[in-house]
Design an enzyme around this catalytic site. Structure first.
Site, PDB file in Angstrom:
ATOM      1  N   TYR C  51       2.223  -0.042  -3.270  1.00 53.90           N
ATOM      2  CA  TYR C  51       2.289   0.369  -4.678  1.00 53.90           C
ATOM      3  C   TYR C  51       3.762   0.486  -5.068  1.00 53.90           C
ATOM      4  CZ  TYR C  51      -2.727   1.428  -4.513  1.00 53.90           C
ATOM      5  OH  TYR C  51      -4.094   1.342  -4.393  1.00 53.90           O
ATOM      6  N   GLU C  52       4.092   0.187  -6.311  1.00 51.23           N
ATOM      7  CA  GLU C  52       5.500   0.059  -6.690  1.00 51.23           C
ATOM      8  C   GLU C  52       6.258   1.390  -6.620  1.00 51.23           C
ATOM      9  OE1 GLU C  52       5.232  -1.689 -10.553  1.00 51.23           O
ATOM     10  OE2 GLU C  52       4.798   0.194 -11.566  1.00 51.23           O
ATOM     11  N   SER C  53       5.546   2.500  -6.435  1.00 48.02           N
ATOM     12  CA  SER C  53       6.211   3.784  -6.232  1.00 48.02           C
ATOM     13  C   SER C  53       6.964   3.827  -4.907  1.00 48.02           C
ATOM     14  CB  SER C  53       5.180   4.914  -6.277  1.00 48.02           C
ATOM     15  OG  SER C  53       4.162   4.679  -5.323  1.00 48.02           O
ATOM     16  N   GLY C  54       6.782   2.834  -4.061  1.00 51.32           N
ATOM     17  CA  GLY C  54       7.528   2.785  -2.804  1.00 51.32           C
ATOM     18  C   GLY C  54       6.671   2.963  -1.571  1.00 51.32           C
TER      19      GLY C  54
END
Lengths: 257, 331, 257, 331
Positions: C51-54
């Site tokens: 997920y692009e949150s890391g």
């Protein structure tokens, strides 16, 4: 014990004295590392020491042999990657004081650690710049420690590894630099500082027992002396014992492993 | 170790059981031209395979390759370098910020045709005599050099990992290196007009690193002075990781620990002590005495050759185990 | 239970089926997140979800409401900063499959999630691109999930937020892109894929119980159908129960907090 | 908390005792023009001071500032935003990748003249109605926007932290945003000729973040989804960190944990629960129910104003404590 100290001890202690609790210091191996840790263990206990291996706010009990000994990481507040060190911390303008040394220096405190002779066909191939080119431009101020001698303090450098004051005067400003560059060169015989206008190095204090002529003779250019030249205060007993203790601990540690 | 063949077989079994395979074959075949998709994607390589160090080097390091054996003082992959020397690799372009003893040995052994570096000394000791002999006297043969600053090399690895063609930095101001290295150029900020230094991204054919440990899936943990190793692996076409041990659960100490997932690594070899005389934090310390002793060994060609015969050419990866220690605090 | 499923369930399950154990998948919130986790809990247990949150290699037990719920971090192999996520992992070419959706799509699978109307004076201001522009170019392939309707599947986009196949044909290659772009559009009524040459979307399978005319009427352009159009296999009982279970767990979790 | 005045005083005492002060005054005065050196260095700011949130906002956030209240879903500094609204700040340029509810509230309260962002929705729920009302209808007044992609914003924060004037990325290919945003330009690789997208570095006047904890020196630990907060703080002229707690020893779980040393932070305020309805990993979870409920509150101007009156304007930082939980696993 005061009164008997080596020129290198005097140099290291004189360098230590230029540091304060407010300094965030990019430390090199050798004399700078000793100076920074003497400062930390005497008058500047809150100084922040950073080694380019990524260790931030480190408090080594023995001096590291390399820039990345385990001691540095184990006693650091935290450790970052090397790209981050050079991007966020050095280039980011977070370092107040950088320490440099070199094989050769000129009157404007430019340094050579790359080659003696022609670059393509060197007479002596030195280690190279490492962090120096960007330490020289990105730290708030630069301190240089080097032992004097006419092969080290030269009229003209064969190669400028890292810029000090370039051709002197406002050369740094003309290149867009906002940092101060070298503010002191601390040697085994004396302390030099750049002239406020010309930026040429001049002797501001001479270490105890050293003759002015000895200093002049150890320099490859016609060395200037400031109007007022003081005597560098001798190492205090506390300074000497702190330095000798950490060096003894270091010798034992490096022999052991 | 879960390689890609196992994965494809597994998928086929599961989908067949579900009765959906004919449909899915149509759907995925169209988009991948008959090949498993992940094999054809730029930057996505084979999954980590656990193998012997000899096999890992043989499979991944080829004559003429550009290689980065990285590790900033800490975690230097000495065992992998020794194996590369033993396998007689030639014409390598050696990339490393600090050549250190590891490249002094590879250069002296005749593996290298070129060196890309930023500081070539024996840390805290003095010169790298084999490197100097190659540069100054062409022994054992001529060595081309591409020299940068640490900041430029670190940024170039970073740019490689980020799949950028070059890195930019506020660097080299007033320094002579750009005059002798045509791979230092400049780029102009399109907003402020400021001119910055530019260097090409580093994209090695192979990066080789040492790490504390891997789990059985091939995920790798690095802890402590992590240098540019993560970037070196992500920037490379292939990568080899030697580790102190393989564990059931990686258990990184922090959620933000430095981890390389198994799909970023080509090969993993278990070589306890494999970083000696460098060190592995939590396992064994740096042998500073060995670094100091190297000065005398490397100073003389014959002494060097004798040492290499005894310690590298007649050796094997398992020799490093005598330097290994159980992990501090491990059960 | 087979035979009674909603169009959204069919869409999510059809999307899940396009994923394999080999996929390293950049997951968006909503239908993509549901599809990826259904795949993980059925036929692709070794799929890597990012997920692009890391959060990398995460295995959430409930679907996150946001892209950065604690559940994602707590079940991840590790978590990186957002700059690193976009630099090393997405731009680095590490992601095999990116999932996108949008307010509007055109026949070449370009997407709009920015504005309806004029950009400077929008009729409807949508959330914007977020990660989409670079997901679209840097992932190996792109899967799109969207419910059909003539306001969503439009003849001409007012704004291209993320490029699909652009003007069709070799447009991506002409812009230097080496990635595949959209390989499937999975809707609540059918599955479309781009023509190998023209890159115009064509229906390749229609979901059970949906008439061809219904599909055509839900599209704002003259929708093409592939030579062979199959019926999408209905959700299996296992697929349906996995999807419904995770959605039930998710509803309970989001109500609770 | 050790502020710079204490440090200077301490140094004077120690040096005087050593009898070296006159000498050192000469030596350091020359190099610093009579001011403590660290105050005059670019990028090095005052040491972290522990203060109340009200004082921290009053001292650091000024009308007309560019401000980044960052936190990527996790650790969003809601308490600091509410305090900023209460203090009536105006004409702010709000910078944030995901405006989220926090900027919906600040925009609706009339604090903002401009928004720089990359994704403006209520995550998993729908629109940000106050942001839309400002952009579409100019309520409570017109709002300028500078819109980027996530990748561009993340790179721009990164470039700011690295003291670069711009960031480059392989981005925006085939997208329309460069047509409407003149701050998206290009740069050409001096080695390959490839054209890359370029955006200006983000250098906020103030960055405001929430973190799990600080030690008594003011060193700050972030753990979990760390977003762009480290970069936001390092890129900013001033910074405020609200924390769940102050502890005797920071004890980062890993040697490579995300830490901000005290000399990178201007002010620290202890505000337990200060990230609610966002969350602090290890302390309390995200209130997804509150995010869902926000949709109805923000949809209508009067409902919004009433909610703001009750929950923000009549409130105080201590109100957030009811959402706080003791750290999981803490003694």
């Amino acid at each position: 014990m005061t009164g008997t100290f080596t020129p290198t001890e005097m140099m290291t202690i004189a360098a230590a004295r230029t540091l304060t609790n407010d300094d965030i210091c990019f430390v090199g191996i050798g004399a700078p590392s000793a100076a920074c840790n003497v400062a930390r263990l005497t008058h500047a206990p809150k100084i922040t020491l950073i080694y380019e291996s990524g260790t931030i706010a480190t408090k080594p009990d023995v001096l590291p042999l390399s820039i990345g000994d385990g001691e540095l990481c184990e006693t650091a507040l935290f450790t970052v990657s090397v790209p981050e060190m050079f991007r966020y911390w050095l280039q980011g303008g977070r370092i107040t004081t950088g320490f440099l040394g070199g094989a050769q220096i000129d009157r404007f405190a430019n340094l050579n650690t790359t080659v003696v002779g022609d670059y393509a066909h060197p007479k002596v191939r030195l280690p190279g710049g490492g962090g120096a080119p960007e330490i020289a431009s990105n730290c708030g101020r630069i301190l240089i420690t080097m032992a004097m001698g006419t092969r080290a303090f030269v009229e003209k450098l064969p190669f400028i590894t890292s810029m000090g004051h370039g051709e002197g005067g406002d050369h740094r400003a003309r290149l867009g630099l906002k940092t101060k560059g070298p503010t002191a060169v601390i040697t085994d015989l004396c302390v030099m500082q750049p002239d406020p206008v010309t930026k040429e190095l001049a002797v501001v204090s001479i270490h105890p027992g050293v003759a002015r002529e000895t200093v002049a003779a150890a320099c490859g250019w016609a060395l200037k002396f400031a109007e007022t030249v003081t005597e560098t205060p001798a190492p205090t007993p506390e300074e000497l014992s702190v330095l000798r203790d950490i060096q003894a601990r270091t010798r034992n540690a490096h022999k052991a492993a | 170790m879960c390689d890609i063949r196992t994965k494809l077989k597994y998928r086929t079994i599961v989908l067949t059981r579900m009765g959906l395979l004919p449909y899915l074959k149509t759907l995925t075949a169209h988009s991948v031209n008959g090949r498993p998709l992940s094999l054809s994607i730029q930057g996505t390589r084979a999954m980590a395979e656990l193998m012997s160090l000899a096999d890992a080097i043989a499979a991944n390091v080829r004559d003429g390759d550009s290689v980065a054996f990285e590790g900033f003082t800490h975690l230097i992959p000495f065992a992998a370098a020794h194996e590369t020397i033993r396998q007689g690799r030639r014409d390598l372009t050696l990339i490393r910020m600090t050549p250190d003893i590891i490249y002094d040995q590879m250069i002296g052994a005749g593996c290298a045709k070129k060196l890309k570096f930023s500081w070539g000394g024996n840390p805290g000791v003095g010169s790298l005599h084999r490197m100097r002999d190659a540069v100054e006297n062409g022994w054992p043969h001529a060595l081309g050099i591409e020299e940068h600053s640490h900041a430029a090399m670190a940024n170039a690895f970073e740019a490689g990992a980020a799949n950028l063609p070059f890195a930019m930095l506020r660097g080299y101001i007033g320094a002579d290196l750009p005059k002798v290295n045509p791979m230092i150029r400049s780029v102009t900020c399109p907003f402020t007009g400021e001119v910055l230094a530019a260097v090409p991204a580093i994209r090695p054919d192979v990066s080789v690193i040492h790490a504390q440990r891997a789990d059985r899936e091939g995920n790798v943990l690095l802890e402590g002075i992590v240098g540019v190793q993560k970037e070196a692996v992500l920037a490379a076409k292939r990568s080899i990781v030697t580790v102190e041990e393989v564990v059931d659960a990686l258990d990184p100490p922090s959620r933000n620990s430095v981890v390389l997932p198994h799909w970023t690594v080509s090969a993993i070899a278990v070589v306890p002590g494999g970083a000696y005389p460098s060190y592995a934090l939590g396992y064994y310390p740096r042998s500073n005495a060995t670094y100091i002793a190297w000065d005398a060994i490397a100073r003389d060609r014959d002494t060097f050759l004798a040492w290499m015969q005894d310690n590298v050419l007649s050796g094997q990866p398992g020799d490093f185990a005598r330097h290994a220690r159980p992990r501090a605090g491990a059960n």
